[in-house]
Design a protein around this motif. Structure first.
Motif, PDB file in Angstrom:
ATOM      1  N   ASN A 232      -4.822  -5.327  14.282  1.00 20.52           N
ATOM      2  CA  ASN A 232      -5.714  -4.931  13.198  1.00 20.52           C
ATOM      3  C   ASN A 232      -5.104  -3.808  12.366  1.00 20.52           C
ATOM      4  O   ASN A 232      -5.154  -3.827  11.134  1.00 20.52           O
ATOM      5  CB  ASN A 232      -7.067  -4.477  13.767  1.00 20.52           C
ATOM      6  N   LEU A 233      -4.544  -2.807  13.040  1.00 15.23           N
ATOM      7  CA  LEU A 233      -3.930  -1.698  12.324  1.00 15.23           C
ATOM      8  C   LEU A 233      -2.722  -2.173  11.518  1.00 15.23           C
ATOM      9  O   LEU A 233      -2.571  -1.816  10.337  1.00 15.23           O
ATOM     10  CB  LEU A 233      -3.513  -0.605  13.306  1.00 15.23           C
ATOM     11  N   GLU A 234      -1.871  -2.969  12.131  1.00 18.46           N
ATOM     12  CA  GLU A 234      -0.682  -3.451  11.421  1.00 18.46           C
ATOM     13  C   GLU A 234      -1.067  -4.284  10.208  1.00 18.46           C
ATOM     14  O   GLU A 234      -0.446  -4.158   9.133  1.00 18.46           O
ATOM     15  CB  GLU A 234       0.187  -4.260  12.385  1.00 18.46           C
ATOM     16  N   SER A 235      -2.106  -5.095  10.346  1.00 16.50           N
ATOM     17  CA  SER A 235      -2.570  -5.911   9.222  1.00 16.50           C
ATOM     18  C   SER A 235      -3.096  -5.047   8.087  1.00 16.50           C
ATOM     19  O   SER A 235      -2.790  -5.287   6.907  1.00 16.50           O
ATOM     20  CB  SER A 235      -3.662  -6.879   9.701  1.00 16.50           C
ATOM     21  N   PHE A 236      -3.873  -4.015   8.442  1.00 17.42           N
ATOM     22  CA  PHE A 236      -4.403  -3.166   7.378  1.00 17.42           C
ATOM     23  C   PHE A 236      -3.293  -2.367   6.708  1.00 17.42           C
ATOM     24  O   PHE A 236      -3.329  -2.153   5.486  1.00 17.42           O
ATOM     25  CB  PHE A 236      -5.486  -2.223   7.907  1.00 17.42           C
ATOM     26  N   LEU A 237      -2.321  -1.908   7.454  1.00  8.67           N
ATOM     27  CA  LEU A 237      -1.214  -1.167   6.850  1.00  8.67           C
ATOM     28  C   LEU A 237      -0.496  -2.023   5.808  1.00  8.67           C
ATOM     29  O   LEU A 237      -0.162  -1.540   4.711  1.00  8.67           O
ATOM     30  CB  LEU A 237      -0.235  -0.712   7.929  1.00  8.67           C
ATOM     31  N   ARG A 238      -0.274  -3.272   6.137  1.00  7.00           N
ATOM     32  CA  ARG A 238       0.368  -4.167   5.153  1.00  7.00           C
ATOM     33  C   ARG A 238      -0.516  -4.330   3.917  1.00  7.00           C
ATOM     34  O   ARG A 238      -0.040  -4.307   2.783  1.00  7.00           O
ATOM     35  CB  ARG A 238       0.658  -5.530   5.797  1.00  7.00           C
ATOM     36  N   ALA A 239      -1.823  -4.485   4.154  1.00  4.42           N
ATOM     37  CA  ALA A 239      -2.739  -4.703   3.034  1.00  4.42           C
ATOM     38  C   ALA A 239      -2.890  -3.463   2.158  1.00  4.42           C
ATOM     39  O   ALA A 239      -3.081  -3.574   0.937  1.00  4.42           O
ATOM     40  CB  ALA A 239      -4.110  -5.121   3.575  1.00  4.42           C
ATOM     41  N   ALA A 240      -2.809  -2.281   2.759  1.00  2.91           N
ATOM     42  CA  ALA A 240      -3.093  -1.046   2.026  1.00  2.91           C
ATOM     43  C   ALA A 240      -1.865  -0.420   1.386  1.00  2.91           C
ATOM     44  O   ALA A 240      -2.010   0.509   0.568  1.00  2.91           O
ATOM     45  CB  ALA A 240      -3.740  -0.031   2.975  1.00  2.91           C
ATOM     46  N   THR A 241      -0.691  -0.906   1.700  1.00  2.00           N
ATOM     47  CA  THR A 241       0.526  -0.271   1.193  1.00  2.00           C
ATOM     48  C   THR A 241       0.493  -0.120  -0.328  1.00  2.00           C
ATOM     49  O   THR A 241       0.720   0.976  -0.862  1.00  2.00           O
ATOM     50  CB  THR A 241       1.765  -1.069   1.624  1.00  2.00           C
ATOM     51  N   GLY A 242       0.197  -1.188  -1.038  1.00  2.04           N
ATOM     52  CA  GLY A 242       0.154  -1.130  -2.494  1.00  2.04           C
ATOM     53  C   GLY A 242      -1.020  -0.321  -3.028  1.00  2.04           C
ATOM     54  O   GLY A 242      -0.832   0.676  -3.749  1.00  2.04           O
ATOM     55  N   PRO A 243      -2.263  -0.718  -2.702  1.00  2.00           N
ATOM     56  CA  PRO A 243      -3.430  -0.008  -3.252  1.00  2.00           C
ATOM     57  C   PRO A 243      -3.470   1.475  -2.916  1.00  2.00           C
ATOM     58  O   PRO A 243      -3.794   2.301  -3.768  1.00  2.00           O
ATOM     59  CB  PRO A 243      -4.619  -0.754  -2.631  1.00  2.00           C
ATOM     60  N   PHE A 244      -3.140   1.849  -1.680  1.00  2.60           N
ATOM     61  CA  PHE A 244      -3.233   3.257  -1.287  1.00  2.60           C
ATOM     62  C   PHE A 244      -2.138   4.094  -1.959  1.00  2.60           C
ATOM     63  O   PHE A 244      -2.380   5.218  -2.387  1.00  2.60           O
ATOM     64  CB  PHE A 244      -3.151   3.392   0.231  1.00  2.60           C
ATOM     65  N   GLN A 245      -0.939   3.543  -2.039  1.00  2.00           N
ATOM     66  CA  GLN A 245       0.128   4.316  -2.684  1.00  2.00           C
ATOM     67  C   GLN A 245      -0.116   4.462  -4.179  1.00  2.00           C
ATOM     68  O   GLN A 245       0.101   5.539  -4.753  1.00  2.00           O
ATOM     69  CB  GLN A 245       1.485   3.661  -2.419  1.00  2.00           C
ATOM     70  N   ALA A 247      -2.996   4.533  -5.684  1.00  2.96           N
ATOM     71  CA  ALA A 247      -4.112   5.467  -5.882  1.00  2.96           C
ATOM     72  C   ALA A 247      -3.836   6.834  -5.262  1.00  2.96           C
ATOM     73  O   ALA A 247      -4.694   7.723  -5.341  1.00  2.96           O
ATOM     74  CB  ALA A 247      -5.386   4.875  -5.289  1.00  2.96           C
ATOM     75  N   LYS A 248      -2.661   6.999  -4.628  1.00  2.00           N
ATOM     76  CA  LYS A 248      -2.275   8.257  -3.992  1.00  2.00           C
ATOM     77  C   LYS A 248      -3.313   8.722  -2.968  1.00  2.00           C
ATOM     78  O   LYS A 248      -3.749   9.864  -2.942  1.00  2.00           O
ATOM     79  CB  LYS A 248      -2.044   9.334  -5.049  1.00  2.00           C
ATOM     80  N   ILE A 249      -3.690   7.770  -2.112  1.00  4.26           N
ATOM     81  CA  ILE A 249      -4.659   8.022  -1.046  1.00  4.26           C
ATOM     82  C   ILE A 249      -3.906   8.345   0.236  1.00  4.26           C
ATOM     83  O   ILE A 249      -2.967   7.639   0.624  1.00  4.26           O
ATOM     84  CB  ILE A 249      -5.572   6.794  -0.819  1.00  4.26           C
ATOM     85  N   GLY A 250      -4.310   9.385   0.936  1.00  5.63           N
ATOM     86  CA  GLY A 250      -3.755   9.681   2.241  1.00  5.63           C
ATOM     87  C   GLY A 250      -4.400   8.806   3.301  1.00  5.63           C
ATOM     88  O   GLY A 250      -5.602   8.531   3.246  1.00  5.63           O
ATOM     89  N   PHE A 251      -3.614   8.360   4.262  1.00  2.62           N
ATOM     90  CA  PHE A 251      -4.138   7.536   5.355  1.00  2.62           C
ATOM     91  C   PHE A 251      -3.726   8.170   6.669  1.00  2.62           C
ATOM     92  O   PHE A 251      -2.541   8.260   6.993  1.00  2.62           O
ATOM     93  CB  PHE A 251      -3.614   6.103   5.252  1.00  2.62           C
ATOM     94  N   GLN A 252      -4.714   8.642   7.424  1.00  4.93           N
ATOM     95  CA  GLN A 252      -4.491   9.315   8.704  1.00  4.93           C
ATOM     96  C   GLN A 252      -4.954   8.409   9.836  1.00  4.93           C
ATOM     97  O   GLN A 252      -6.127   8.042   9.899  1.00  4.93           O
ATOM     98  CB  GLN A 252      -5.261  10.627   8.758  1.00  4.93           C
ATOM     99  N   VAL A 253      -4.030   8.034  10.730  1.00  7.35           N
ATOM    100  CA  VAL A 253      -4.357   7.238  11.912  1.00  7.35           C
ATOM    101  C   VAL A 253      -4.225   8.147  13.123  1.00  7.35           C
ATOM    102  O   VAL A 253      -3.166   8.766  13.329  1.00  7.35           O
ATOM    103  CB  VAL A 253      -3.421   6.023  12.049  1.00  7.35           C
TER     104      VAL A 253
END
Length: 392
Positions: A232-245, A247-253
């Motif tokens: 689940n985490l690996e899938s979300f990381l792939r999905a969020a790479t573009g949108p989060f970068q 939008a300059k969103i920080g992602f803390q796991v």
């Protein structure tokens, strides 16, 4: 009422969702008058101290390795749990009289062949394992041998859980979604819904405000030991790479994980931060705007949802993972059907402070009095006293 409770391992200390749920139910049920509970389990990785007023029968540790289970009719988890030490102790305990044999999660159905057909059995489900295991096995990730092994294990889980449900007089489910699946497959079987309780701090007043000064960070807290959690985490990381970068969103796991795996993820996704095995996730929750629940794979109730809500965080979740959480996914959370659309939705909402504060406030109000372990013990006690009252 005398109950023999068969579970995976000593849940003390409760440092994962599975153990929190087991210990919470045990403690709240044992507090009811007229109950005597004996727990059969393995020793945990740490010494268990304190806990509920039960009789602890702890023997051996859970064996490692799954290869030998390939030739067994039992799935890997049940094969390891039903080892000779546990089976010998169960034989001894079954010489006594019990009003109920409680099977705590499907993997403990290894005991069914010893329990026989003349005792009352209750199944306390942590998931609808048949569908969860099938989902994980069909994910398509991993090597060909791994995929084949998961499919074989999934099929055995399905047969084992079906046999357990047929044998059980009472089934408990952790979410309405799971309860619906059990009722559909077992028409007329008594099923009660037992979401988890919450033992952390619950604020009396409104949640802390989310302001422009609050870090533009999304936090994911949890335990990442099960294969489905890691995927689940690996899938979300792939999905969020573009949108989060973008939008300059920080992602803390943050949470319980193999530090080497977290380090590998950090090298692959340098835009995110990974912190393993911290004493408390609270400081990380307090430095975020949104709490993430990305579980497209796996069922059950997401205990981290309560950690987020009671620290004043709005939820961003895959829709299926909100089952049992009393929020409206359309207006009181950021919800989407899959990781890709969820990542985009988070990027759209990260600066909508009015929405974030509204969602956090509504979730806190809905959950403040809804997750008391005492209520779960009372409900389970009533279900054991009168299972027929829980027929659909």
């Amino acid at each position: 009422m005398r109950c023999l409770w068969i579970t995976r391992q000593d849940p003390r200390p409760a440092d994962s969702g599975e153990l929190i749920y087991t210990l919470g139910l045990l403690t709240s049920l044992a507090a009811r008058p007229g109950l005597e509970i004996t727990v059969l389990a393995h020793h945990g990785k740490k010494d268990g101290i304190g806990g509920p007023a039960v009789i602890w029968e702890l023997h051996g540790t859970i064996p490692s390795g799954r290869l030998r289970s390939l030739g067994s009719t039992l799935p890997g988890d049940a094969f390891r749990l039903g080892n000779p030490v546990q089976r010998a102790e169960l034989t001894r305990l079954l010489e006594k009289q019990w009003d109920w044999i409680i099977i705590d999660q499907a993997a403990c159905a290894w005991a069914l062949d010893q329990v026989g057909n003349d005792r009352r059995v209750a199944y306390l489900a942590h998931n609808h394992e048949t569908s969860v295991r099938r989902q994980v096995a069909s994910d398509g990730s991993g090597s060909f041998p791994m995929r084949m092994a998961l499919k074989w294990d999934s099929a055995k889980y399905g047969r084992m859980e079906s046999a357990l449900c047929r044998r059980a007089i009472l089934i408990s489910a952790i979410t309405p979604r799971d309860a619906g699946a059990f009722r559909s497959e077992n028409p007329g079987k008594p099923v009660c819904i037992l979401p988890p309780g919450y033992t952390g701090e619950i604020p009396d007043g409104p949640p802390r405000p989310i302001t422009a000064e609050t870090p533009r960070t999304v936090v994911l807290a949890g335990a990442f030991e099960w294969l489905a959690k890691r995927r689940n985490l690996e899938s979300f990381l792939r999905a969020a790479t573009g949108p989060f970068q973008q939008a300059k969103i920080g992602f803390q796991v943050v949470g319980k994980a193999d530090p080497e795996w977290f380090a590998a993820l950090a090298r692959e996704h340098p835009w995110a931060t990974f912190t393993a095995n911290v004493p408390s996730v609270t400081p990380y929750l307090d430095q975020a705007r949104i709490g993430l629940i990305p579980e497209a794979l796996g069922g059950g109730f997401k205990l981290k949802a309560l950690d987020y809500i009671f620290r004043g965080l709005p939820l961003a979740s895959v829709e299926a993972a909100l089952s049992g959480v009393p929020v409206d996914p359309a207006t009181e959370a950021i919800a989407a059907p899959d990781p890709e659309s969820l990542a985009r939705a988070v990027a759209e909402k990260i600066d909508d402070l009015a929405f974030l504060n509204y969602a956090a406030s509504r979730a806190l109000a809905a959950c403040r009095h809804a997750f008391r372990w005492e209520d779960r013990g009372d409900l389970l006690g009533r279900a054991l006293e009168n299972p027929d009252a829980f027929r659909a």
